[in-house]
Design a protein around this motif. Sequence first.
Motif, PDB file in Angstrom:
ATOM      1  N   UNK A 265       0.836  -1.213   0.000  1.00 23.87           N
ATOM      2  CA  UNK A 265       0.000   0.000   0.000  1.00 23.87           C
ATOM      3  C   UNK A 265       0.865   1.255   0.000  1.00 23.87           C
ATOM      4  N   UNK A 266       1.968   1.230   0.744  1.00 21.35           N
ATOM      5  CA  UNK A 266       2.898   2.362   0.777  1.00 21.35           C
ATOM      6  C   UNK A 266       3.512   2.564  -0.606  1.00 21.35           C
ATOM      7  N   UNK A 267       3.958   1.472  -1.219  1.00 26.04           N
ATOM      8  CA  UNK A 267       4.530   1.546  -2.565  1.00 26.04           C
ATOM      9  C   UNK A 267       3.506   2.106  -3.551  1.00 26.04           C
ATOM     10  N   UNK A 268       2.286   1.617  -3.486  1.00 25.61           N
ATOM     11  CA  UNK A 268       1.227   2.111  -4.375  1.00 25.61           C
ATOM     12  C   UNK A 268       0.995   3.605  -4.192  1.00 25.61           C
ATOM     13  N   UNK A 269       1.108   4.090  -2.949  1.00 23.13           N
ATOM     14  CA  UNK A 269       0.896   5.517  -2.688  1.00 23.13           C
ATOM     15  C   UNK A 269       2.035   6.358  -3.267  1.00 23.13           C
ATOM     16  N   UNK A 270       3.271   5.884  -3.157  1.00 22.33           N
ATOM     17  CA  UNK A 270       4.390   6.597  -3.799  1.00 22.33           C
ATOM     18  C   UNK A 270       4.167   6.651  -5.312  1.00 22.33           C
ATOM     19  N   UNK A 271       3.785   5.520  -5.902  1.00 21.21           N
ATOM     20  CA  UNK A 271       3.532   5.481  -7.342  1.00 21.21           C
ATOM     21  C   UNK A 271       2.416   6.448  -7.725  1.00 21.21           C
ATOM     22  N   UNK A 272       1.351   6.475  -6.933  1.00 20.91           N
ATOM     23  CA  UNK A 272       0.208   7.340  -7.226  1.00 20.91           C
ATOM     24  C   UNK A 272       0.595   8.818  -7.134  1.00 20.91           C
ATOM     25  N   UNK A 273       1.253   9.184  -6.037  1.00 24.63           N
ATOM     26  CA  UNK A 273       1.601  10.591  -5.848  1.00 24.63           C
ATOM     27  C   UNK A 273       2.629  11.092  -6.858  1.00 24.63           C
ATOM     28  N   UNK A 274       3.527  10.221  -7.279  1.00 23.39           N
ATOM     29  CA  UNK A 274       4.564  10.627  -8.237  1.00 23.39           C
ATOM     30  C   UNK A 274       4.170  10.373  -9.685  1.00 23.39           C
ATOM     31  N   UNK A 275       3.149   9.564  -9.911  1.00 30.83           N
ATOM     32  CA  UNK A 275       2.714   9.262 -11.274  1.00 30.83           C
ATOM     33  C   UNK A 275       3.711   8.421 -12.051  1.00 30.83           C
ATOM     34  N   UNK A 276       4.399   7.507 -11.359  1.00 27.04           N
ATOM     35  CA  UNK A 276       5.367   6.633 -12.030  1.00 27.04           C
ATOM     36  C   UNK A 276       5.164   5.186 -11.593  1.00 27.04           C
ATOM     37  N   UNK A 277       5.655   4.294 -12.401  1.00 28.90           N
ATOM     38  CA  UNK A 277       5.632   2.875 -12.082  1.00 28.90           C
ATOM     39  C   UNK A 277       6.977   2.476 -11.477  1.00 28.90           C
ATOM     40  N   UNK A 278       7.038   1.273 -10.935  1.00 31.00           N
ATOM     41  CA  UNK A 278       8.276   0.745 -10.355  1.00 31.00           C
ATOM     42  C   UNK A 278       9.357   0.720 -11.436  1.00 31.00           C
ATOM     43  N   UNK A 279      10.541   1.174 -11.056  1.00 33.47           N
ATOM     44  CA  UNK A 279      11.672   1.187 -11.968  1.00 33.47           C
ATOM     45  C   UNK A 279      11.725   2.400 -12.877  1.00 33.47           C
ATOM     46  N   UNK A 280      10.801   3.317 -12.713  1.00 33.67           N
ATOM     47  CA  UNK A 280      10.746   4.495 -13.580  1.00 33.67           C
ATOM     48  C   UNK A 280      11.080   5.756 -12.792  1.00 33.67           C
ATOM     49  N   UNK A 281      11.340   6.819 -13.539  1.00 31.33           N
ATOM     50  CA  UNK A 281      11.721   8.104 -12.971  1.00 31.33           C
ATOM     51  C   UNK A 281      10.707   9.162 -13.388  1.00 31.33           C
ATOM     52  N   UNK A 282      10.417  10.095 -12.489  1.00 29.50           N
ATOM     53  CA  UNK A 282       9.486  11.173 -12.822  1.00 29.50           C
ATOM     54  C   UNK A 282      10.051  11.998 -13.967  1.00 29.50           C
ATOM     55  N   UNK A 283       9.155  12.645 -14.712  1.00 32.04           N
ATOM     56  CA  UNK A 283       9.572  13.420 -15.884  1.00 32.04           C
ATOM     57  C   UNK A 283      10.596  14.485 -15.553  1.00 32.04           C
ATOM     58  N   UNK A 284      10.509  15.065 -14.362  1.00 30.41           N
ATOM     59  CA  UNK A 284      11.456  16.109 -13.984  1.00 30.41           C
ATOM     60  C   UNK A 284      12.793  15.546 -13.482  1.00 30.41           C
ATOM     61  N   UNK A 285      12.898  14.202 -13.432  1.00 33.15           N
ATOM     62  CA  UNK A 285      14.144  13.560 -13.011  1.00 33.15           C
ATOM     63  C   UNK A 285      14.403  13.631 -11.515  1.00 33.15           C
TER      64      UNK A 285
END
Length: 159
Positions: free
Chosen positions: A97-117
């Motif tokens: 659930x914690x991991x899902x919340x990080x993904x949701x708030x940042x808009x990225x999937x596991x292993x990916x980086x946000x557009x702003x780097x």
Amino acid sequence: MVSNEQLSDAKFKELEDFIDSLVSTKGELIRVLHKAQQIFGYLPKEVQYFVGRKLGVPTAKVFGVVSFYSYFAMEPKGEHNISVCMGTACYVRGAEKVLDEFKRQLGVEIGKTTEDGKFSVEALRCVGACGLAPVVLVGEKVYGRVTVEMVKDILDEYK
């Protein structure tokens, strides 16, 4: 796409000097890959080819080692790499659930980086801090007993 800054000649020269400083390159693939990742921040195919050529190791073997060990990254990580432990103790205490919340708030999937780097997100097998489960690492900083409600505050520390 890989930028010229990320794969500069100076960085390849630094890696080459490191390899050339070794008494013997036999059995040094993992050590060289650690150094390469320290220099470049990750191990794109160009770096893997270079390491293979310099060590006289087939590229397929280099790729096999890089893809096997979770420590090695083939894509650039964000300025702040967020790692959520998914070991048994963390998982049963809500790490998913914690991991899902990080993904949701940042808009990225596991292993990916946000557009702003700025941020990247990954799941780890176990960080060995089971008494603090669930555990989140942001770079080297450890957060214990993390809840979904804490995710926003953790991210705010790095914005």
